[in-house]
Design an enzyme around this catalytic site. Structure first.
Site, PDB file in Angstrom:
ATOM      1  N   LYS A   1       0.838  -1.214   0.000  1.00 22.19           N
ATOM      2  CA  LYS A   1       0.000   0.000   0.000  1.00 22.19           C
ATOM      3  C   LYS A   1       0.871   1.262   0.000  1.00 22.19           C
ATOM      4  O   LYS A   1       0.366   2.377   0.055  1.00 22.19           O
ATOM      5  CB  LYS A   1      -0.909   0.026   1.237  1.00 22.19           C
ATOM      6  CG  LYS A   1      -1.994  -1.021   1.253  1.00 22.19           C
ATOM      7  CD  LYS A   1      -3.112  -0.665   2.223  1.00 22.19           C
ATOM      8  CE  LYS A   1      -2.742  -0.854   3.661  1.00 22.19           C
ATOM      9  NZ  LYS A   1      -3.904  -0.669   4.574  1.00 22.19           N
TER      10      LYS A   1
ATOM     11  N   LYS B   1       2.815   2.074   2.464  1.00 20.67           N
ATOM     12  CA  LYS B   1       2.800   2.612   3.831  1.00 20.67           C
ATOM     13  C   LYS B   1       3.877   1.930   4.659  1.00 20.67           C
ATOM     14  O   LYS B   1       4.137   0.742   4.509  1.00 20.67           O
ATOM     15  CB  LYS B   1       1.439   2.318   4.495  1.00 20.67           C
ATOM     16  CG  LYS B   1       0.300   3.220   4.065  1.00 20.67           C
ATOM     17  CD  LYS B   1      -0.901   2.972   4.996  1.00 20.67           C
ATOM     18  CE  LYS B   1      -1.931   4.068   4.867  1.00 20.67           C
ATOM     19  NZ  LYS B   1      -3.038   3.925   5.851  1.00 20.67           N
TER      20      LYS B   1
HETATM   21  N1  C2G Z   1     -10.500   6.590   9.178  1.00 17.40           N
HETATM   22  C1  C2G Z   1     -11.496   7.493   9.566  1.00 17.40           C
HETATM   23  N2  C2G Z   1     -11.158   8.754   9.892  1.00 17.40           N
HETATM   24  C2  C2G Z   1      -9.858   9.156   9.867  1.00 17.40           C
HETATM   25  C3  C2G Z   1      -8.852   8.249   9.498  1.00 17.40           C
HETATM   26  C4  C2G Z   1      -9.195   6.950   9.155  1.00 17.40           C
HETATM   27  O1  C2G Z   1     -12.685   7.133   9.598  1.00 17.40           O
HETATM   28  N3  C2G Z   1      -9.562  10.445  10.204  1.00 17.40           N
HETATM   29  C5  C2G Z   1     -10.901   5.235   8.802  1.00 17.40           C
HETATM   30  C6  C2G Z   1     -10.528   4.900   7.358  1.00 17.40           C
HETATM   31  O2  C2G Z   1     -11.519   5.414   6.465  1.00 17.40           O
HETATM   32  C7  C2G Z   1     -10.518   3.370   7.386  1.00 17.40           C
HETATM   33  C8  C2G Z   1     -10.038   3.070   8.822  1.00 17.40           C
HETATM   34  O3  C2G Z   1     -10.206   4.287   9.585  1.00 17.40           O
HETATM   35  O4  C2G Z   1     -11.835   2.851   7.209  1.00 17.40           O
HETATM   36  C9  C2G Z   1      -8.579   2.663   8.861  1.00 17.40           C
HETATM   37  O5  C2G Z   1      -7.823   3.686   8.226  1.00 17.40           O
HETATM   38  P1  C2G Z   1      -6.310   3.342   7.784  1.00 17.40           P
HETATM   39  O6  C2G Z   1      -5.608   2.684   8.913  1.00 17.40           O
HETATM   40  O7  C2G Z   1      -5.742   4.556   7.144  1.00 17.40           O
HETATM   41  O8  C2G Z   1      -6.557   2.199   6.697  1.00 17.40           O
HETATM   42  P2  C2G Z   1      -6.286   2.276   5.130  1.00 17.40           P
HETATM   43  O9  C2G Z   1      -4.858   2.562   4.862  1.00 17.40           O
HETATM   44  O10 C2G Z   1      -7.333   3.142   4.554  1.00 17.40           O
HETATM   45  O11 C2G Z   1      -6.463   0.737   4.720  1.00 17.40           O
HETATM   46  O12 C2G Z   1      -8.176  -2.947   2.295  1.00 17.40           O
HETATM   47  C10 C2G Z   1      -8.460  -1.698   2.895  1.00 17.40           C
HETATM   48  C11 C2G Z   1      -7.212  -1.038   3.426  1.00 17.40           C
HETATM   49  O13 C2G Z   1      -6.492  -1.905   4.274  1.00 17.40           O
HETATM   50  C12 C2G Z   1      -7.603   0.227   4.174  1.00 17.40           C
END
Ligand code: C2G
Length: 129
Positions: A44, A46
């Site tokens: 990803k 990350k």
């Molecule tokens: N999230 C949120 N508000 C934020 C930050 C994150 O609601 N300010 C939500 C994201 O939308 C996601 C969850 O928290 O639903 C996890 O966010 P991340 O850890 O950034 O995950 P991400 O990199 O988006 O990975 O297959 C799907 C991926 O693994 C998602």
């Protein structure tokens, strides 16, 4: 028992993460969180501060979370939905539409992201100038 499933990295846990987990749990009775492995994070683009093991331990301590499983590929979602007999798939709306293919297998809900907070913002804000 209504089962809910969501995915993410959940690094440097913050209120945005907690709020989506809370709302996801409110949609059912049992919340499964698929947390990205370190290898999948690399895919990803990350690099998490906490390792997969640490992020899993942190998520397992949250009262809304019932089970934590690894997310190691983009392609595992359908298998997970079937394997865990999931009723509802939940993601933040930054992913809106991206997982609509799951509608053939379960309910798909995108919840509003929490504004003003992100792991990236935390890292930026903590950077010593
Ligand atoms: N999230 C949120 N508000 C934020 C930050 C994150 O609601 N300010 C939500 C994201 O939308 C996601 C969850 O928290 O639903 C996890 O966010 P991340 O850890 O950034 O995950 P991400 O990199 O988006 O990975 O297959 C799907 C991926 O693994 C998602």
């Amino acid at each position: 028992m209504k089962k809910v499933l969501t995915y993410g990295t959940f690094d440097l846990l913050h209120k945005g993460h907690i709020r989506i987990l809370k709302r996801a749990k409110e949609l059912g009775d049992y919340l499964i969180v698929a947390v990205s492995t370190d290898e999948f994070n690399a895919l990803k683009g990350k690099k998490a501060y906490y390792s997969y093991k640490e992020r899993k331990e942190i998520l397992e301590s949250i009262k809304y979370v019932d089970l934590v499983i690894p997310e190691s590929t983009w392609e595992q979602k359908i298998k997970d939905v079937i394997k865990y007999d999931v009723d509802t798939f939940v993601m933040g709306d930054d992913w809106k539409g991206k997982f609509d293919f799951l509608k053939d297998y379960c309910e798909v809900i995108y919840l509003d992201r929490t504004e003003g907070i992100s792991t990236t913002k935390i890292k930026e804000d903590l950077k010593v100038v």
